[in-house]
Design an enzyme around this catalytic site. Sequence first.
Site, short mmCIF file in Angstrom:
data_model
loop_
_atom_site.label_atom_id
_atom_site.label_comp_id
_atom_site.label_asym_id
_atom_site.label_seq_id
_atom_site.Cartn_x
_atom_site.Cartn_y
_atom_site.Cartn_z
N TYR A 67 46.51 33.18 36.02
CA TYR A 67 46.52 31.80 35.55
C TYR A 67 47.36 31.55 34.31
CZ TYR A 67 43.06 31.09 39.13
OH TYR A 67 42.42 31.02 40.35
N PHE A 70 30.97 28.71 36.92
CA PHE A 70 31.08 27.60 37.87
C PHE A 70 32.12 27.92 38.93
CE2 PHE A 70 33.61 26.67 34.07
CZ PHE A 70 34.87 26.44 34.59
#
Length: 409
Positions: free
Chosen positions: A123, A409
């Site tokens: 990322y 999450f």
Amino acid sequence: MTTESRVLRRDEWDTWYSTLELAFGGVAEPAEERELWQELTEVERSIGVWDGGSCVGTAGAFSFRMCVPGGRIVPAAGVTMVGVTPTHRRQGVLRSMMRRQLDDVRARGESLAVLTASDPAVYGRFGYGTASERMSVEVDTERVRLTVPPGTDDVRLRLVPPREAQEVCEALYAERVTTRPGMLARLPGWERLPLLDAAASRAGASPLQCVLAERDGAVTGYARYAVRPDWEAAGPTGTVVLRDVEARDPASYAALWRFLCDMELTVRITHTNRPVDDPLLQLVSDVRRCNIRIRDQLHVRLVEVGAALAARTYAAPVDVVFEVADAFCPWNGGRWRLTGDARGASCEPTGDEPDLRLSVRELGAAYLGGCTLTALADAGRVQELRPDALAEASAAFRSDRAPWLPHGF
């Protein structure tokens, strides 16, 4: 390769989520967990990439609200459920989803995107910087002793079924959100996440348990945990598997840890997610017997540099011009003047000479106040162009408490 990228339809969720499971090795989640994630999924923010009738890529986002330095709660896109099937990797599928997703985040007016990374190396190239860390501990309760603060003995502890205690625990958690950057204000439905307790995921531990700390009739803290019994020839060697612990004051926090350390038939406490500056480190007699491990946690991406930097406050007065590089979101590129202090800030485009040169990834890493600009400069990732600008900016970006994400999450 001819693929189609489009917003997910609700009736496609099972296929889409099964693709995500396949991308992560093909092991199906327990039904209870899968059901919760289906309910929490925001389909209008979820992307599926399709090759013919097959789903080959997934990505989603949650509409979070996150605490930033200064205590303000700001919108942040929680990037999640990102996966590409083995047959379609290294073919531009991930890049296309990241492009579409960040464009959508910007259109929604969210200045920040955040994620937890299964592979951190992936990322950085999309502008995400590692902004917080988490601490894992394994406390040897046979050798470690606690030095507790005054008032600890005045705290009453009471065992309560986790679901019965859910409301008071969530209320106390909500109080804690503004005390630490990176914490998330839980939206409706998310209060179920800490109570997930699928039997298949317990690895030999008991069902989830909850203990409340109370003083003068008010709940001042809680801990949710399980016990994994074990025995050797010499006696019991059980483990307290701590899921989460929060408290309103030092005495309540110490009382909860003392309760856990004194659990009969156990010799250790494990917890995989505490802040790196957790008060536990100041309570224990021997930190070496706590087997501390640190790893990356929340990765932050500034989608709108000006709005994101203006949304937080700064620990010291700052007036600095950043020259920002951002190849993936070019609207962020250029020079930005940040002025601010503990009361507020502004950040606007400028034509003035730059004081510091860096990429948006470094701004993301420093954004929550955990990683310093000085440390990034020492690694060659920030360039100082005006004397003393680095020290000024680095001091201003610091947070008094280490940033921390309380759950995934």
